[in-house]
Write an enzyme that holds these catalytic residues in place. Structure first.
Site, short mmCIF file in Angstrom:
data_model
loop_
_atom_site.label_atom_id
_atom_site.label_comp_id
_atom_site.label_asym_id
_atom_site.label_seq_id
_atom_site.Cartn_x
_atom_site.Cartn_y
_atom_site.Cartn_z
N PHE A 62 0.84 -1.19 0.00
CA PHE A 62 0.00 0.00 0.00
C PHE A 62 0.88 1.24 0.00
O PHE A 62 0.63 2.19 -0.73
CB PHE A 62 -0.91 0.01 1.24
CG PHE A 62 -1.82 1.22 1.32
CD1 PHE A 62 -3.05 1.20 0.68
CD2 PHE A 62 -1.42 2.37 1.99
CE1 PHE A 62 -3.88 2.33 0.73
CE2 PHE A 62 -2.24 3.49 2.04
CZ PHE A 62 -3.47 3.46 1.40
N ASN A 109 -2.73 -7.88 -9.23
CA ASN A 109 -1.69 -6.88 -9.56
C ASN A 109 -0.45 -7.57 -10.09
O ASN A 109 -0.11 -8.69 -9.71
CB ASN A 109 -1.37 -6.00 -8.34
CG ASN A 109 -0.22 -6.55 -7.51
OD1 ASN A 109 0.95 -6.37 -7.84
ND2 ASN A 109 -0.57 -7.26 -6.43
N ARG A 110 0.20 -6.86 -11.03
CA ARG A 110 1.52 -7.31 -11.50
C ARG A 110 2.44 -6.09 -11.55
O ARG A 110 3.08 -5.80 -12.57
CB ARG A 110 1.42 -8.01 -12.87
CG ARG A 110 0.71 -7.24 -13.96
CD ARG A 110 1.00 -7.84 -15.35
NE ARG A 110 0.24 -7.22 -16.41
CZ ARG A 110 -0.97 -7.58 -16.81
NH1 ARG A 110 -1.59 -8.59 -16.22
NH2 ARG A 110 -1.57 -6.92 -17.80
N PHE A 113 7.31 -4.55 -8.19
CA PHE A 113 8.17 -3.75 -7.31
C PHE A 113 8.49 -2.37 -7.88
O PHE A 113 9.65 -1.94 -7.90
CB PHE A 113 9.49 -4.48 -6.98
CG PHE A 113 9.35 -5.69 -6.10
CD1 PHE A 113 8.19 -5.94 -5.37
CD2 PHE A 113 10.41 -6.59 -5.98
CE1 PHE A 113 8.10 -7.06 -4.55
CE2 PHE A 113 10.33 -7.71 -5.16
CZ PHE A 113 9.17 -7.94 -4.44
N ASN A 142 9.77 -3.56 4.43
CA ASN A 142 9.75 -4.79 3.63
C ASN A 142 10.76 -4.64 2.48
O ASN A 142 10.70 -3.68 1.71
CB ASN A 142 8.31 -4.98 3.12
CG ASN A 142 8.12 -6.19 2.22
OD1 ASN A 142 8.86 -6.39 1.26
ND2 ASN A 142 7.10 -6.98 2.51
N SER A 176 6.69 -12.35 -3.85
CA SER A 176 5.90 -11.64 -4.87
C SER A 176 5.98 -12.41 -6.18
O SER A 176 7.07 -12.82 -6.57
CB SER A 176 6.42 -10.23 -5.07
OG SER A 176 6.09 -9.46 -3.95
N ASN A 178 5.64 -11.26 -9.12
CA ASN A 178 5.88 -10.41 -10.28
C ASN A 178 7.34 -10.05 -10.53
O ASN A 178 7.64 -9.21 -11.36
CB ASN A 178 5.04 -9.13 -10.15
CG ASN A 178 3.56 -9.47 -9.97
OD1 ASN A 178 3.01 -10.26 -10.72
ND2 ASN A 178 2.94 -8.90 -8.95
N THR A 179 8.25 -10.68 -9.79
CA THR A 179 9.67 -10.52 -10.07
C THR A 179 10.22 -11.91 -10.40
O THR A 179 10.20 -12.79 -9.55
CB THR A 179 10.42 -9.92 -8.85
OG1 THR A 179 9.93 -8.61 -8.62
CG2 THR A 179 11.91 -9.88 -9.06
N LYS A 211 8.36 -13.35 4.41
CA LYS A 211 6.99 -13.38 3.87
C LYS A 211 6.92 -14.38 2.74
O LYS A 211 7.66 -14.29 1.77
CB LYS A 211 6.60 -11.99 3.38
CG LYS A 211 5.17 -11.93 2.85
CD LYS A 211 4.72 -10.50 2.69
CE LYS A 211 3.33 -10.40 2.11
NZ LYS A 211 2.92 -8.99 1.96
N SER A 239 0.10 -14.76 3.99
CA SER A 239 0.93 -14.96 2.84
C SER A 239 0.85 -13.75 1.91
O SER A 239 0.07 -12.84 2.12
CB SER A 239 0.44 -16.18 2.04
OG SER A 239 -0.80 -15.85 1.37
N ASN A 240 1.63 -13.86 0.85
CA ASN A 240 1.55 -12.90 -0.25
C ASN A 240 0.35 -13.26 -1.15
O ASN A 240 -0.46 -14.10 -0.79
CB ASN A 240 2.87 -12.95 -1.04
CG ASN A 240 3.28 -11.57 -1.54
OD1 ASN A 240 2.48 -10.89 -2.19
ND2 ASN A 240 4.50 -11.16 -1.23
C1 LIG Z 1 -1.61 -3.64 -5.26
C2 LIG Z 1 -0.85 -4.54 -4.34
C3 LIG Z 1 0.52 -4.38 -4.19
C4 LIG Z 1 1.24 -5.20 -3.33
N1 LIG Z 1 2.59 -5.01 -3.19
C5 LIG Z 1 3.28 -5.77 -2.29
C6 LIG Z 1 4.67 -5.54 -2.06
O1 LIG Z 1 5.27 -4.63 -2.61
N2 LIG Z 1 5.30 -6.36 -1.18
C7 LIG Z 1 4.66 -7.37 -0.50
O2 LIG Z 1 5.29 -8.05 0.31
N3 LIG Z 1 3.35 -7.59 -0.70
C8 LIG Z 1 2.65 -6.82 -1.56
N4 LIG Z 1 1.31 -7.04 -1.74
C9 LIG Z 1 0.66 -8.18 -1.04
C10 LIG Z 1 -0.02 -7.76 0.26
O3 LIG Z 1 0.89 -7.26 1.19
C11 LIG Z 1 -0.78 -8.95 0.87
O4 LIG Z 1 0.15 -9.94 1.22
C12 LIG Z 1 -1.81 -9.55 -0.07
O5 LIG Z 1 -2.43 -8.55 -0.84
C13 LIG Z 1 -2.90 -10.35 0.67
O6 LIG Z 1 -3.59 -9.52 1.58
P1 LIG Z 1 -5.02 -8.86 1.21
O7 LIG Z 1 -5.89 -9.94 0.64
O8 LIG Z 1 -5.53 -8.32 2.52
O9 LIG Z 1 -4.74 -7.78 0.23
C14 LIG Z 1 0.56 -6.22 -2.61
C15 LIG Z 1 -0.82 -6.38 -2.76
C16 LIG Z 1 -1.52 -5.56 -3.61
C17 LIG Z 1 -3.01 -5.75 -3.75
#
Ligand SMILES: Cc1cc2nc3c(=O)[nH]c(=O)nc-3n(C[C@H](O)[C@H](O)[C@H](O)COP(=O)(O)O)c2cc1C
Length: 351
Positions: A62, A109-110, A113, A142, A176, A178-179, A211, A239-240
């Protein structure tokens, strides 16, 4: 009517990334609001040497650049995690790269980073630390690796060295989707090496968490628990986002590459949390994240083994009032079930 209720219809008309930028700007201007009420003492919990006044945290992604950490803590989160931060700034993947799935209360999302780099985040984190002193709320940083970096460990070491004096805890993000190659860092040998290197690289001995992804086999999870135990890290965030696509997503959105978050992630991420809790015998503190959209959801994660929880996607659909609702509901559920403290409810599912 709160500001989110007013702004939500407008934000919804914007493409997701523009809405997110507008939200960050609004928060920077102080439009987020504050919840100054002290937390119900039943929600307090101590983990890895930190005292959380409540267990509800803002998940990473976020606030990638540590721009609004204090504004988010002011909304009532017990902790907020900024990042993922990579050593060098990088633009991320081509747009569009965030997709809303409102019917499923989900997001794909993709981003890849996209962030302003370690130096920018560290400068903000330093100012934040100076401003807040040891005030309310706990701040996590993070860290990840740049897309073009072949020596992954080196990037995490750089991040840990720079951020450790400025945050309350560090998260090593190896999950993640996307990397390219990132999730391969979850293998037992490389993960042990990475987590040990990160801990050595800290300039201040803040707790280190890892994570993980929800898309792992039982054997993978065993390896991760071993690596966590061997390297003596402080906790695991489960989790992620997921690369899986539940059957009820619309086919054109399901076809979008990226990580799925929100409601459809709740069951699978909770199942992984449960398994990690069992595998570790409850000995490693866990942070439950994935699809939390209510107090009931947070409570399920806690009873499945989470000491703390985090959320992101539900904020998009429900706004910041959700944080207070979860805290109030959670305190009520603990009392209704006869728990004197949050601590006593952790991992009690099925008992
Ligand atoms: C738009 C977006 C960007 C995210 N970017 C990251 C990130 O940079 N690093 C990370 O560890 N997780 C990232 N996440 C994952 C969230 O931290 C979380 O693990 C995941 O969205 C599940 O939680 P939620 O269902 O409450 O969103 C991202 C999620 C979303 C939706």
């Amino acid at each position: 009517m709160d500001r989110f209720t007013l702004a939500h219809p407008i934000l919804n008309l914007l493409p997701p990334e523009a809405a997110h930028r507008a939200t960050i700007h609004g928060l920077r201007l102080g439009l987020g609001g504050t919840d100054n009420r002290p937390d119900d003492p039943i929600l307090a919990i101590g983990r890895f040497g930190l005292d959380f006044s409540n267990p509800v945290g803002l998940a990473a992604g976020f606030d990638k650049n540590a721009e609004v950490v204090d504004a988010m803590l002011a909304l009532g989160f017990g902790f907020a995690e900024f990042g993922t931060v990579t050593p060098k700034p990088q633009p991320g993947n081509p747009k569009p790269r965030i997709f809303r799935l409102p019917e499923q209360r989900a997001v794909i999302n993709r981003l890849g980073f996209n962030n302003a780099g370690l130096e920018a985040a560290a400068e903000r984190a330093a100012r934040l630390k100076h401003r807040r002193g040891y005030g309310r709320g706990i701040v996590g940083g993070n860290i990840g690796k740049n897309k073009d970096q072949t020596d992954a460990v080196a990037d995490y070491v750089t991040g840990a060295a720079r951020l450790s004096p400025l945050v309350d805890y560090l998260t090593v993000n190896v999950s993640s989707p996307n990397t390219p190659g990132l999730r391969a860092l979850q293998g037992r040998a490389i993960l042990t090496e990475l987590l040990s290197a990160v801990q050595k690289a800290r300039r201040k001995p803040v707790p280190v968490l890892v994570k993980i992804a929800p898309d792992l086999t039982d054997a993978d999870l065993e390896d991760i628990v071993h690596a966590a135990a061997e390297s003596r890290i402080a906790g695991i965030i489960v989790s992620n986002t997921t690369i899986a696509r539940p059957a009820d997503l619309s086919p054109e959105l399901a076809a979008q590459t990226g990580g799925l978050s929100g409601a459809p992630l709740f069951a699978p991420s909770t199942e992984v949390l449960r398994k990690v809790y069992r595998l570790s015998g409850g000995s490693i503190p866990l942070v439950g994240v994935g699809g939390i959209a209510s107090a009931d959801d947070a409570y399920v994660k806690i009873r499945a083994g989470a000491s703390l929880v985090q959320l992101y996607t539900a904020l998009v659909y429900q706004g910041p009032g959700l944080v207070a609702r979860i805290k109030t509901g959670l305190a009520a559920r603990l009392r209704a079930d006869g728990f004197a403290r949050l601590e006593d409810a952790i991992g009690t599912e099925g008992r």
